[in-house]
Design a protein around this motif. Structure first.
Motif, PDB file in Angstrom:
ATOM      1  N   ARG A  11      15.969 -15.578  -0.238  1.00  0.00           N
ATOM      2  CA  ARG A  11      16.420 -15.255   1.313  1.00  0.00           C
ATOM      3  C   ARG A  11      17.062 -14.523   1.810  1.00  0.00           C
ATOM      4  N   LYS A  12      17.163 -13.293   2.526  1.00  0.00           N
ATOM      5  CA  LYS A  12      18.275 -12.923   2.952  1.00  0.00           C
ATOM      6  C   LYS A  12      19.148 -13.675   3.510  1.00  0.00           C
ATOM      7  N   THR A  13      18.994 -14.253   5.132  1.00  0.00           N
ATOM      8  CA  THR A  13      19.610 -15.166   5.623  1.00  0.00           C
ATOM      9  C   THR A  13      20.268 -16.365   4.637  1.00  0.00           C
ATOM     10  N   HIS A  14      19.112 -16.532   3.459  1.00  0.00           N
ATOM     11  CA  HIS A  14      20.158 -17.819   2.874  1.00  0.00           C
ATOM     12  C   HIS A  14      21.723 -17.516   1.744  1.00  0.00           C
ATOM     13  N   TYR A  47      23.592 -15.452  -4.183  1.00  0.00           N
ATOM     14  CA  TYR A  47      21.654 -14.943  -3.932  1.00  0.00           C
ATOM     15  C   TYR A  47      21.516 -16.663  -4.960  1.00  0.00           C
ATOM     16  N   LYS A  98       9.154 -24.968   0.018  1.00  0.00           N
ATOM     17  CA  LYS A  98      11.086 -24.289   0.687  1.00  0.00           C
ATOM     18  C   LYS A  98      11.834 -25.487   0.647  1.00  0.00           C
ATOM     19  N   THR A 158      11.182 -20.923   7.530  1.00  0.00           N
ATOM     20  CA  THR A 158      12.905 -20.434   7.287  1.00  0.00           C
ATOM     21  C   THR A 158      13.267 -20.340   8.582  1.00  0.00           C
ATOM     22  N   GLU A 169      16.684  -6.235   0.037  1.00  0.00           N
ATOM     23  CA  GLU A 169      15.596  -6.403   0.695  1.00  0.00           C
ATOM     24  C   GLU A 169      14.147  -5.592   0.599  1.00  0.00           C
ATOM     25  N   GLY A 188      12.097 -10.116   3.878  1.00  0.00           N
ATOM     26  CA  GLY A 188      13.329 -10.837   4.387  1.00  0.00           C
ATOM     27  C   GLY A 188      13.834 -11.597   3.386  1.00  0.00           C
ATOM     28  N   ASP A 189      13.389 -11.306   2.393  1.00  0.00           N
ATOM     29  CA  ASP A 189      13.645 -11.419   0.721  1.00  0.00           C
ATOM     30  C   ASP A 189      14.414 -10.666   0.142  1.00  0.00           C
ATOM     31  N   ALA A 203       3.738 -13.826   1.908  1.00  0.00           N
ATOM     32  CA  ALA A 203       4.605 -14.561   2.524  1.00  0.00           C
ATOM     33  C   ALA A 203       2.886 -14.765   3.654  1.00  0.00           C
TER      34      ALA A 203
END
Length: 571
Positions: free
Chosen positions: A461-464, A474, A558, A208, A406, A445-446, A342
């Motif tokens: 994921r937050k970035t996704h 989401y 992933k 990620t 988050e 980060g999730d 993680a």
């Protein structure tokens, strides 16, 4: 098929004696339980490795280490390393395949109080060099091929001590075999390490983002052993098949025998189920650990696993059909655990397969994936979504049950920093101070939420997340809805355009990648019809097909959504 031989069982008290050190002013070290285990049951097999091949092509497993040998030989290696300057605090890059040498070396380094630097060998070679440049190891121990790469690619120029596992000291200062001979007969080398001393630097897979070196202190490893043993009911005396090598390091500390599988650990999706099942049956394996990709391999193979009592799968959400299929192969009383966590913090929460299956319908309706309840001694809280750093904890950050935010965790295994990555540390860590309490809260980060029963639901994921004009989407609340189509293997949600006005696009990987275009068009229409049944997926109109999603190199589970998003942006 040979019948597993009986062996003396290491008593739980011996294991607890080593693990409880973190809470007292004793030596705190993952290797602390090994001498006691060796003294009690020196002939018990600590690990078996594939070794040579039989006439049928299967591994002979003729290489093994007893607890006595593991303790004695790791002392010898630690003593030999000390003579060469690898001592307490020495950062040491380790690039050795899963083998007796790897486990002997790791326990030697832990005993010495040296700091192993572990990097996934399957990552991009440029990223690997960057990791080594950041870690600046003072020593480099690896297989001959790793030393060739070190010289040719300019890896680890900081290393002043270079040791090879090869027979000759080619491109190295010495061999591991000579190191061990020089330390033969040494007394216990267990250093009096303190809980806050750095125990290892373990790099994330970079699935990620850019790999980061997670700083593990001795108290983190000791707490992991305690918490995993308690969460999964692991008792000394079992036989484990750990298909992710670093987890095999925990087995001796838990009083287990490790059977190292005959497979490439960087490609679990390509593991040969025949080889795995041969080892399981031959040595009476009663527990195994593997990624969802490996679980899918065993589930598809379909051979019963009557002796396996405990299965643990981590690295990504396990598809519900895989859970259902594998549970059919296990005894009725067997447990299928899917811990959530993680590299920076594990385990965070756990759920058993039966409860996970009971939440399948909700997942397929868009609720997210239930990852269970927080492991005892962890505090899981959901905070508002924010991409910026948060210096100090405030209760105003916390969201009520049922609201997606988050995921954060505070607990004994929550690491507190990345090595020489101050910016990443600030983004991922929050300091919480209340009275005498002063601790680090790790931001996963999730995204997820807590339900009314205290269960944690993972939403991606937050970035996704995809930020559309009508609100955020989401991944784990969208993809399972479409994954219900019988011809779909998996899907991946990405967004194109500017944040706040993104257009959602659904990538689709079919079970049969060579499906005709007209058939793909029909499946796309059926997927749109499925999406129209739910408010949050009704607006997803753009659908594209992909022959095979990119996946991470550590677990092969992933989905590489960053690559898929870039491909979507190119048109």
């Amino acid at each position: 098929m040979t019948t597993p031989t009986s062996a003396p069982v290491i008593e739980a008290g011996v294991i607890e004696a080593g693990a409880a050190a973190a809470s007292r002013n004793d030596t705190c070290n993952i290797a602390a339980a090994l001498p006691a285990c060796a003294a009690q049951s020196p002939e018990r097999v600590a690990m078996r490795c594939p070794g040579t091949r039989r006439s049928d092509g299967l591994a002979s497993y003729d290489v093994e280490l007893t607890y006595g040998e593991l303790d004695r030989r790791s002392d010898a290696i630690a003593a030999g390393l000390a003579k060469r300057g690898i001592v307490r605090g020495t950062r040491t890059a380790v690039m050795v395949r899963p083998s007796p040498e790897f486990f002997l070396l790791m326990f030697a380094l832990f005993k010495a109080g040296a700091v192993p630097v572990l990097i996934d060998p399957g990552i991009d070679k440029r990223a690997l060099r960057q990791c080594l440049d950041e870690a600046e190891p003072e020593a480099f121990i690896g297989i001959p091929l790793a030393h060739i790469a070190r010289v040719v690619l300019g890896w680890a120029k900081s290393a002043r001590i270079r040791i090879t596992t090869g027979r000759r000291a080619f491109l190295a200062d010495d061999t591991l075999a000579r190191v061990e001979r020089d330390g033969a007969g040494a007394p216990s080398q267990l250093a009096d390490t303190r809980p806050d001393e750095v125990a290892a630097i373990v790099f994330t897979s970079g699935s990620t983002g850019v790999p980061k070196g997670v700083v593990f202190r001795h108290r983190h490893f000791v707490a992991q052993i305690e918490m995993m043993g308690e969460a999964f009911g692991i008792a000394p005396g079992g036989v484990d098949l750990p298909t992710f090598p670093p987890f095999a390091l925990f087995d001796p500390a838990l009083g287990l025998t490790s059977v190292i599988p005959d497979m490439d650990p960087t490609r679990p999706a390509q593991a040969d189920p025949v080889k795995l099942i041969d080892a399981i049956h031959r040595f009476g394996v009663d527990q195994l650990f593997g990624s969802p990709a490996l679980m899918a391999v065993l589930a598809k193979h379909g051979q019963a696993l009557p002796g396996v009592k405990r299965v643990t799968s981590a690295g990504a959400p396990v598809p519900p059909e895989t859970v259902a299929a594998l549970r059919e192969l296990l005894p009725r009383d067997a447990q299928f655990w899917t811990p959530y966590g993680a590299t920076e913090c594990l385990p965070v929460a756990v759920i058993e397969g039966r409860e996970l299956q009971s939440t399948r319908a909700a997942t397929e309706q868009g609720a997210g994936t239930c990852v269970g309840r927080a492991v005892e001694r962890n505090q899981v809280r959901i905070i508002r979504i924010d991409d910026a750093a948060i210096e100090r904890w405030s209760d105003d950050l916390a969201l009520p049950n049922g609201v997606v935010g988050e995921i954060t965790v505070a607990g004994p295994t929550a690491t507190d920093s990345y090595f020489r990555r101050d910016a990443a540390t600030h983004l991922a860590k929050i300091r919480e101070v209340r009275g005498e309490l002063d601790r680090i809260v790790h931001r996963m980060g999730d995204l997820g939420y807590l339900d009314g029963e205290g269960r944690l639901w993972f939403c991606g994921r937050k970035t996704h997340r995809v930020e559309t004009a009508s609100g955020p989407l989401y991944t784990e609340q969208v993809e399972p809805v479409f994954n219900t189509h019988p011809k779909v293997r998996r899907t991946a949600l990405v967004g194109t355009g500017a944040a706040g006005a993104q257009t959602p696009l659904l990538w689709v990987e079919l079970h049969e990648p060579r499906t005709a275009r007209t058939e793909c068009e029909r499946i796309a229409e059926e997927l749109r019809a499925i999406g129209a049944q739910h408010a949050h997926t009704a607006g997803i109109e753009r659908i594209r097909f992909h022959p095979g999603f990119p996946v991470d190199i550590r677990h092969n589970a992933k989905i590489g959504r960053e690559k898929l998003a870039a491909q979507a942006a190119r048109g």
